[in-house]
Design a protein around this motif. Structure first.
Motif, PDB file in Angstrom:
ATOM      1  N   GLU A  55      -6.593 -13.656   0.275  1.00 43.16           N
ATOM      2  CA  GLU A  55      -5.197 -13.980   0.018  1.00 43.16           C
ATOM      3  C   GLU A  55      -5.107 -15.377  -0.569  1.00 43.16           C
ATOM      4  OE1 GLU A  55      -2.700 -14.582   3.489  1.00 43.16           O
ATOM      5  OE2 GLU A  55      -4.488 -14.714   4.762  1.00 43.16           O
ATOM      6  N   LEU A  56      -4.129 -15.575  -1.441  1.00 39.53           N
ATOM      7  CA  LEU A  56      -3.881 -16.873  -2.059  1.00 39.53           C
ATOM      8  C   LEU A  56      -2.870 -17.616  -1.202  1.00 39.53           C
ATOM      9  CD1 LEU A  56      -4.337 -18.766  -4.476  1.00 39.53           C
ATOM     10  CD2 LEU A  56      -2.449 -17.596  -5.625  1.00 39.53           C
ATOM     11  N   LEU A  57      -3.259 -18.786  -0.684  1.00 45.93           N
ATOM     12  CA  LEU A  57      -2.401 -19.546   0.226  1.00 45.93           C
ATOM     13  C   LEU A  57      -1.494 -20.488  -0.558  1.00 45.93           C
ATOM     14  CD1 LEU A  57      -5.025 -20.454   2.982  1.00 45.93           C
ATOM     15  CD2 LEU A  57      -3.487 -18.490   2.893  1.00 45.93           C
ATOM     16  N   PRO A  58      -0.270 -20.731  -0.054  1.00 50.45           N
ATOM     17  CA  PRO A  58       0.627 -21.666  -0.721  1.00 50.45           C
ATOM     18  C   PRO A  58       0.199 -23.100  -0.482  1.00 50.45           C
ATOM     19  CG  PRO A  58       1.624 -20.882   1.303  1.00 50.45           C
ATOM     20  CD  PRO A  58       0.343 -20.106   1.127  1.00 50.45           C
ATOM     21  N   GLY A  59       0.617 -24.007  -1.356  1.00 51.31           N
ATOM     22  CA  GLY A  59       0.297 -25.415  -1.186  1.00 51.31           C
ATOM     23  C   GLY A  59       0.087 -26.115  -2.504  1.00 51.31           C
ATOM     24  N   HIS A 117      -2.651 -27.414  -3.556  1.00 50.78           N
ATOM     25  CA  HIS A 117      -3.946 -27.063  -4.130  1.00 50.78           C
ATOM     26  C   HIS A 117      -4.139 -25.550  -4.039  1.00 50.78           C
ATOM     27  CE1 HIS A 117      -5.111 -31.285  -4.249  1.00 50.78           C
ATOM     28  NE2 HIS A 117      -4.625 -31.393  -3.025  1.00 50.78           N
ATOM     29  N   MET A 118      -4.823 -24.998  -5.009  1.00 52.15           N
ATOM     30  CA  MET A 118      -5.079 -23.558  -4.990  1.00 52.15           C
ATOM     31  C   MET A 118      -6.146 -23.255  -3.943  1.00 52.15           C
ATOM     32  SD  MET A 118      -5.891 -21.011  -8.115  1.00 52.15           S
ATOM     33  CE  MET A 118      -4.175 -21.164  -8.605  1.00 52.15           C
ATOM     34  N   MET A 119      -5.754 -22.519  -2.913  1.00 56.52           N
ATOM     35  CA  MET A 119      -6.656 -22.204  -1.812  1.00 56.52           C
ATOM     36  C   MET A 119      -6.702 -20.696  -1.595  1.00 56.52           C
ATOM     37  SD  MET A 119      -6.714 -23.793   2.059  1.00 56.52           S
ATOM     38  CE  MET A 119      -6.855 -25.446   1.396  1.00 56.52           C
ATOM     39  N   VAL A 120      -7.911 -20.162  -1.553  1.00 58.64           N
ATOM     40  CA  VAL A 120      -8.129 -18.731  -1.361  1.00 58.64           C
ATOM     41  C   VAL A 120      -8.785 -18.526  -0.002  1.00 58.64           C
ATOM     42  CG1 VAL A 120      -9.332 -16.693  -2.210  1.00 58.64           C
ATOM     43  CG2 VAL A 120      -8.356 -18.330  -3.842  1.00 58.64           C
ATOM     44  N   LYS A 121      -8.170 -17.704   0.832  1.00 57.62           N
ATOM     45  CA  LYS A 121      -8.712 -17.417   2.160  1.00 57.62           C
ATOM     46  C   LYS A 121      -9.253 -15.997   2.195  1.00 57.62           C
ATOM     47  CE  LYS A 121      -7.465 -17.087   7.054  1.00 57.62           C
ATOM     48  NZ  LYS A 121      -6.352 -17.215   8.041  1.00 57.62           N
ATOM     49  N   LEU A 122     -10.502 -15.860   2.654  1.00 54.21           N
ATOM     50  CA  LEU A 122     -11.093 -14.530   2.803  1.00 54.21           C
ATOM     51  C   LEU A 122     -10.547 -13.885   4.074  1.00 54.21           C
ATOM     52  CD1 LEU A 122     -14.822 -15.163   1.827  1.00 54.21           C
ATOM     53  CD2 LEU A 122     -12.843 -14.706   0.360  1.00 54.21           C
ATOM     54  N   LYS A 123     -10.109 -12.641   3.965  1.00 53.53           N
ATOM     55  CA  LYS A 123      -9.563 -11.956   5.129  1.00 53.53           C
ATOM     56  C   LYS A 123     -10.668 -11.452   6.048  1.00 53.53           C
ATOM     57  CE  LYS A 123      -5.165 -10.557   3.075  1.00 53.53           C
ATOM     58  NZ  LYS A 123      -4.233  -9.434   2.793  1.00 53.53           N
ATOM     59  N   ASP A 124     -11.829 -11.156   5.480  1.00 53.46           N
ATOM     60  CA  ASP A 124     -12.972 -10.763   6.301  1.00 53.46           C
ATOM     61  C   ASP A 124     -13.579 -12.006   6.941  1.00 53.46           C
ATOM     62  OD1 ASP A 124     -12.702  -8.095   5.595  1.00 53.46           O
ATOM     63  OD2 ASP A 124     -13.944  -8.335   3.812  1.00 53.46           O
ATOM     64  N   SER A 177      -9.926 -17.535 -11.902  1.00 55.73           N
ATOM     65  CA  SER A 177     -10.097 -16.224 -12.541  1.00 55.73           C
ATOM     66  C   SER A 177     -11.488 -15.676 -12.275  1.00 55.73           C
ATOM     67  CB  SER A 177      -9.850 -16.336 -14.048  1.00 55.73           C
ATOM     68  OG  SER A 177      -8.530 -16.758 -14.315  1.00 55.73           O
ATOM     69  N   ASP A 178     -12.493 -16.558 -12.379  1.00 56.87           N
ATOM     70  CA  ASP A 178     -13.868 -16.132 -12.105  1.00 56.87           C
ATOM     71  C   ASP A 178     -14.034 -15.708 -10.651  1.00 56.87           C
ATOM     72  OD1 ASP A 178     -14.451 -16.693 -14.713  1.00 56.87           O
ATOM     73  OD2 ASP A 178     -15.395 -18.638 -14.298  1.00 56.87           O
ATOM     74  N   LEU A 179     -13.458 -16.507  -9.739  1.00 54.98           N
ATOM     75  CA  LEU A 179     -13.556 -16.198  -8.312  1.00 54.98           C
ATOM     76  C   LEU A 179     -12.857 -14.881  -8.002  1.00 54.98           C
ATOM     77  CD1 LEU A 179     -14.265 -16.944  -5.393  1.00 54.98           C
ATOM     78  CD2 LEU A 179     -12.145 -18.281  -5.302  1.00 54.98           C
ATOM     79  N   GLN A 180     -11.693 -14.694  -8.564  1.00 55.62           N
ATOM     80  CA  GLN A 180     -10.947 -13.458  -8.346  1.00 55.62           C
ATOM     81  C   GLN A 180     -11.748 -12.244  -8.816  1.00 55.62           C
ATOM     82  OE1 GLN A 180      -7.405 -12.832 -10.805  1.00 55.62           O
ATOM     83  NE2 GLN A 180      -6.266 -12.292  -8.964  1.00 55.62           N
ATOM     84  N   SER A 181     -12.362 -12.351  -9.976  1.00 60.66           N
ATOM     85  CA  SER A 181     -13.171 -11.247 -10.499  1.00 60.66           C
ATOM     86  C   SER A 181     -14.355 -10.960  -9.588  1.00 60.66           C
ATOM     87  CB  SER A 181     -13.659 -11.577 -11.915  1.00 60.66           C
ATOM     88  OG  SER A 181     -12.583 -11.730 -12.809  1.00 60.66           O
ATOM     89  N   ARG A 186       2.543 -16.224  -7.668  1.00 54.66           N
ATOM     90  CA  ARG A 186       3.740 -16.155  -6.835  1.00 54.66           C
ATOM     91  C   ARG A 186       4.035 -17.503  -6.194  1.00 54.66           C
ATOM     92  NH1 ARG A 186       2.439 -14.310  -1.230  1.00 54.66           N
ATOM     93  NH2 ARG A 186       0.199 -14.369  -0.961  1.00 54.66           N
ATOM     94  N   PHE A 187       3.120 -18.470  -6.272  1.00 51.11           N
ATOM     95  CA  PHE A 187       3.366 -19.798  -5.740  1.00 51.11           C
ATOM     96  C   PHE A 187       3.530 -20.807  -6.867  1.00 51.11           C
ATOM     97  CE2 PHE A 187       0.745 -17.742  -2.398  1.00 51.11           C
ATOM     98  CZ  PHE A 187       1.748 -17.655  -1.455  1.00 51.11           C
TER      99      PHE A 187
END
Length: 206
Positions: free
Chosen positions: A84-88, A90-97, A70-74, A60-61
């Motif tokens: 959640e996948l943050l915009p920007g 660079h591809m940045m993934v933020k843990l909600k917990d 893909s590995d991280l998502q799995s 979506r970004f």
């Protein structure tokens, strides 16, 4: 020299004639055809988007999704970890917990240590992922104390990951003290919410 001057004059007249023709085709009221929106201003050919060759990644970004993502998502889905996948750029993934702490303490709870052990074992096999650890506190105590406490909390989480063979060079820690609350500090529940460490991953595009 005279021949050169004549050629230049002819080119000039020809250019003006062409321009006049173009203006005539636009009509007398140029506001009818001038760019009406920011979108049309960015694409001066009166709103026509120039064709570009771009890989459709499905994000979506519009970010490329390397194999590391893909590995991280799995991994996150398999372990029930919300993110959640943050915009920007660079591809940045933020843990909600988030990792929670007791008042005035930087000790990682046994539940969080277990969770970090699982996370660390995975991250140790992923050289294409950098980890950013952000420490926070509530507003109990002096701001100077909370600044140091937030850094200590981030450092303790880093140590737990390093114990699981995660490269120290891939981990970055920051402390925000009491200045970036996630909840209100007016209640005990809100304070507990703010005593936290947030984790995010920066995924290499390679």
């Amino acid at each position: 020299m005279k021949r050169f001057a004549v050629v230049m004059i002819l080119l000039s007249v020809s250019g003006c004639a062409n321009m006049a023709g173009k203006i005539a085709t636009l009509g007398e009221d140029m506001l009818d055809t001038a760019p009406q929106t920011d979108f049309e201003v960015r694409y001066p050919e009166w709103g026509v988007v120039p064709e570009t060759r771009r890989l459709d990644t499905g994000s979506r970004f519009s970010q490329q999704r390397p194999q590391s993502y893909s590995d991280l998502q799995s991994f996150l889905r398999k372990n029930g970890i919300d993110y959640e996948l943050l915009p920007g750029d660079h591809m940045m993934v933020k843990l909600k917990d988030t990792i929670k702490f007791h008042t005035g303490s930087a000790s990682v709870s046994s539940n969080s240590r277990y969770w970090l052990d699982i996370m660390g074992s995975y991250l140790a096999t992923q050289p294409g992922i950098d980890i950013v650890i952000d420490g926070h506190s509530d507003n109990t105590g002096a701001p100077s104390f909370n600044d140091k406490l937030s850094i200590q909390r981030a450092s303790e989480v880093k140590k737990q990951l390093v114990r699981n063979q995660v490269s120290m060079g891939s981990i970055y820690t920051r402390g925000y003290g009491e200045y970036v609350p996630a909840c209100s500090n007016k209640t005990s529940v809100g304070k507990a919410c703010n005593r936290r460490v947030e984790v995010r991953f920066i995924v290499s595009n390679n």
